[in-house]
Design a protein around this motif. Structure first.
Motif, PDB file in Angstrom:
ATOM      1  N   TYR A   1       0.852  -1.196   0.000  1.00 31.63           N
ATOM      2  CA  TYR A   1       0.000   0.000   0.000  1.00 31.63           C
ATOM      3  C   TYR A   1       0.878   1.232   0.000  1.00 31.63           C
ATOM      4  N   ALA A   2       0.465   2.252  -0.740  1.00 34.19           N
ATOM      5  CA  ALA A   2       1.147   3.541  -0.713  1.00 34.19           C
ATOM      6  C   ALA A   2       0.168   4.624  -1.127  1.00 34.19           C
ATOM      7  N   ALA A   3       0.418   5.839  -0.657  1.00 30.41           N
ATOM      8  CA  ALA A   3      -0.420   6.985  -1.005  1.00 30.41           C
ATOM      9  C   ALA A   3       0.431   8.239  -1.038  1.00 30.41           C
ATOM     10  N   CYS A   4       0.051   9.189  -1.884  1.00 26.70           N
ATOM     11  CA  CYS A   4       0.757  10.462  -1.944  1.00 26.70           C
ATOM     12  C   CYS A   4      -0.163  11.523  -2.529  1.00 26.70           C
ATOM     13  N   PHE A   5       0.279  12.776  -2.443  1.00 24.05           N
ATOM     14  CA  PHE A   5      -0.447  13.891  -3.025  1.00 24.05           C
ATOM     15  C   PHE A   5       0.157  14.292  -4.368  1.00 24.05           C
ATOM     16  N   ASP A   6      -0.683  14.859  -5.222  1.00 24.94           N
ATOM     17  CA  ASP A   6      -0.182  15.525  -6.415  1.00 24.94           C
ATOM     18  C   ASP A   6       0.521  16.823  -6.010  1.00 24.94           C
TER      19      ASP A   6
ATOM     20  N   ARG B   1       4.209   7.482  -8.620  1.00 23.41           N
ATOM     21  CA  ARG B   1       4.944   7.298  -7.362  1.00 23.41           C
ATOM     22  C   ARG B   1       4.192   6.369  -6.419  1.00 23.41           C
ATOM     23  N   ALA B   2       2.874   6.547  -6.335  1.00 18.58           N
ATOM     24  CA  ALA B   2       2.085   5.688  -5.456  1.00 18.58           C
ATOM     25  C   ALA B   2       2.145   4.232  -5.913  1.00 18.58           C
ATOM     26  N   ALA B   3       2.007   4.010  -7.233  1.00 18.21           N
ATOM     27  CA  ALA B   3       2.031   2.645  -7.763  1.00 18.21           C
ATOM     28  C   ALA B   3       3.378   1.978  -7.506  1.00 18.21           C
TER      29      ALA B   3
ATOM     30  N   GLY C   1      -8.781  16.560  -5.589  1.00 19.99           N
ATOM     31  CA  GLY C   1      -7.955  17.344  -4.692  1.00 19.99           C
ATOM     32  C   GLY C   1      -6.514  16.892  -4.654  1.00 19.99           C
ATOM     33  N   GLY C   2      -6.197  15.826  -5.406  1.00 23.63           N
ATOM     34  CA  GLY C   2      -4.800  15.428  -5.516  1.00 23.63           C
ATOM     35  C   GLY C   2      -4.395  14.176  -4.777  1.00 23.63           C
ATOM     36  N   PHE C   3      -5.347  13.369  -4.306  1.00 19.82           N
ATOM     37  CA  PHE C   3      -5.022  12.130  -3.596  1.00 19.82           C
ATOM     38  C   PHE C   3      -4.698  11.024  -4.602  1.00 19.82           C
ATOM     39  N   ASN C   4      -3.663  10.246  -4.320  1.00 21.24           N
ATOM     40  CA  ASN C   4      -3.296   9.084  -5.131  1.00 21.24           C
ATOM     41  C   ASN C   4      -3.026   7.909  -4.204  1.00 21.24           C
ATOM     42  N   SER C   5      -3.612   6.765  -4.510  1.00 16.89           N
ATOM     43  CA  SER C   5      -3.400   5.581  -3.673  1.00 16.89           C
ATOM     44  C   SER C   5      -3.268   4.343  -4.543  1.00 16.89           C
ATOM     45  N   ALA C   6      -2.536   3.370  -4.035  1.00 15.20           N
ATOM     46  CA  ALA C   6      -2.326   2.110  -4.756  1.00 15.20           C
ATOM     47  C   ALA C   6      -2.212   0.975  -3.757  1.00 15.20           C
ATOM     48  N   VAL C   7      -2.769  -0.168  -4.114  1.00 20.27           N
ATOM     49  CA  VAL C   7      -2.714  -1.365  -3.273  1.00 20.27           C
ATOM     50  C   VAL C   7      -2.329  -2.558  -4.133  1.00 20.27           C
TER      51      VAL C   7
END
Length: 424
Positions: free
Chosen positions: A275-280, A293-295, A410-416
């Protein structure tokens, strides 16, 4: 987090050893194309859509008149005292939570008092409940507004009501990160497990199909105005022209392998491996979005190379600019046409945070059964997308892992990353 910050978990504990495997031991899905895990999965494999004309209110005067509604939902199985206290979204969440616990064979009373937590995501809260109370306020006066309005509208209400109903007194919370919320909730739940919680009920559920909620969606100018359901939601297609609002989502039971083994459970849908998450970055900065980056960080967190991923479950925004961004991100991580891609929202519509929870559920079932469900027929794709979109019929999954992507407004990015569990 700043625009540069990346949220993830190291696979190793502070002593240098590997942390315990986190398993999904229970699952329930509520979606426009099927409620209940088996019904949803059968519809997904058949490519059957649940998108149709809105029936929950008169939408004839709105520019968008299609949605992904859940048909024939009956909250009669809930205690009667809860019905006047809760919005439809919470009734869906309570029903789904009970099914997920039953599916996992998990009796919270058999675990330590503070051993089971709840983490959900939500974007809208109880909009329909709030609209009714506003109508009472306007037509009758403040004495006719329900005292339950004080909490029934709140986006944290699903977590609270599930916790109360099932006596789940462990660490709990709610995340509000748009469509990324379904993934962020399970990421946070995994963090709780690694800190010692025995099990966490997690995921996302949404329902805001009422005039007030719909007007809020229309302000984003991203909704499809198609009148034919088969033309409404076309992620990655040349004719993609907007999203379709929906209700639904999925709730999961997460447990460490040690905790599940200790209670004698042998059931699981797979492992939540990364799992990872980041903002734009800020708009106008000229820097690329954070989805790549999240992926990549989720893959690193799972300890796998891109070549180990057998399918990508894409956000599938069905907005040309957003589709182009996601296709470019997938190509950058995997290469052109290098991994099968599917978009479940083409069949279900987009239920806010519940959308990524549905994608996660579908990815787990794909890993379990070795089948990738198809995207709805989106027609021709722009050649610039350079992705291998699965359409028409299911495709065999190569390997035992899948990547789920999500973005929130709003710029949220997440990947699992999920993969087939390797249990003794």
């Amino acid at each position: 987090m700043t625009a540069h910050a990346l949220l993830t978990d190291s696979p190793a504990d502070p002593a240098g050893g590997r942390r315990d495997t986190v398993l999904v031991t229970g699952l329930d899905v509520r979606a426009a194309n099927g409620s209940g895990t088996d019904a949803f999965w059968q519809s997904a494999l058949e490519g059957r859509s649940g998108i149709g004309p809105i029936t929950r209110f008169d939408a004839s005067g709105y520019p968008s008149r299609l949605a992904g509604e859940i048909d024939a939902f009956d909250p009669a199985g809930l205690p009667g005292r809860l019905l006047p206290q809760t919005d439809r979204v919470t009734q869906l969440a309570l029903t789904s939570a009970s099914e997920a616990l039953r599916d996992a064979g998990l009796d919270p009373a058999a675990l330590p008092e503070y051993g089971v937590g709840v983490v959900t995501a939500n974007s809208a809260g109880g909009f329909e409940f709030g609209q009714r109370e506003l109508e009472s306020l306007w037509a009758k006066g403040p004495r006719y507004v329900s005292a339950y309005q004080s909490f029934a509208w709140f986006y944290a209400v699903n977590t609270g009501q599930i916790s109360i109903r099932h006596g789940l007194r462990g660490p709990s919370g709610v995340l509000v990160t748009g469509q990324a919320g379904g993934l962020d909730a399970v990421g946070h739940a995994r963090r709780m497990l690694r800190k010692g919680t025995h099990a966490v009920l997690t995921g996302a559920m949404e329902s805001a199909l009422c005039p007030w909620g719909y007007v809020a969606e229309l302000t984003g100018n991203r909704l499809s105005t198609a009148d034919r359901p088969e033309e409404a939601c076309l992620p990655f297609g040349e004719r993609a022209a907007g999203q379709v609002v929906a209700e639904g989502g999925a709730l999961l039971i997460l447990e460490s392998a040690a905790s599940a083994g200790a209670r004698g459970s042998t059931r699981d849908y797979g492992e939540l491996a990364g799992y990872a998450a980041c903002f734009d970055p800020p708009p106008g900065s000229g820097r690329p979005g954070g989805l790549v980056r999240a992926a990549r960080a989720a893959l690193v967190d799972a300890g796998v190379e891109p070549s180990a991923i057998g399918a990508v479950f894409a956000e599938g925004a069905a907005v040309p600019e957003l589709d182009a961004q996601e296709a470019a991100a997938i190509t950058e991580v995997f290469g052109a046409h290098a991994v099968p891609v599917t978009a479940i929202t083409s069949l279900t519509g987009r239920p806010g945070a519940g959308a990524s929870a549905l994608d996660l559920a579908a990815a787990l079932l794909a890993v379990r059964d070795g089948l990738i469900p198809p995207t709805a027929d989106v027609g021709q794709m722009p050649a610039s997308h350079r992705i291998d979109l699965v359409t028409g019929r299911p495709r065999l999954l190569a390997g035992d892992a899948a990547l789920v992507l999500a973005r929130g407004h709003g710029g949220f990015n997440s990947a699992v990353v999920v993969r087939r569990a390797d249990r003794p």
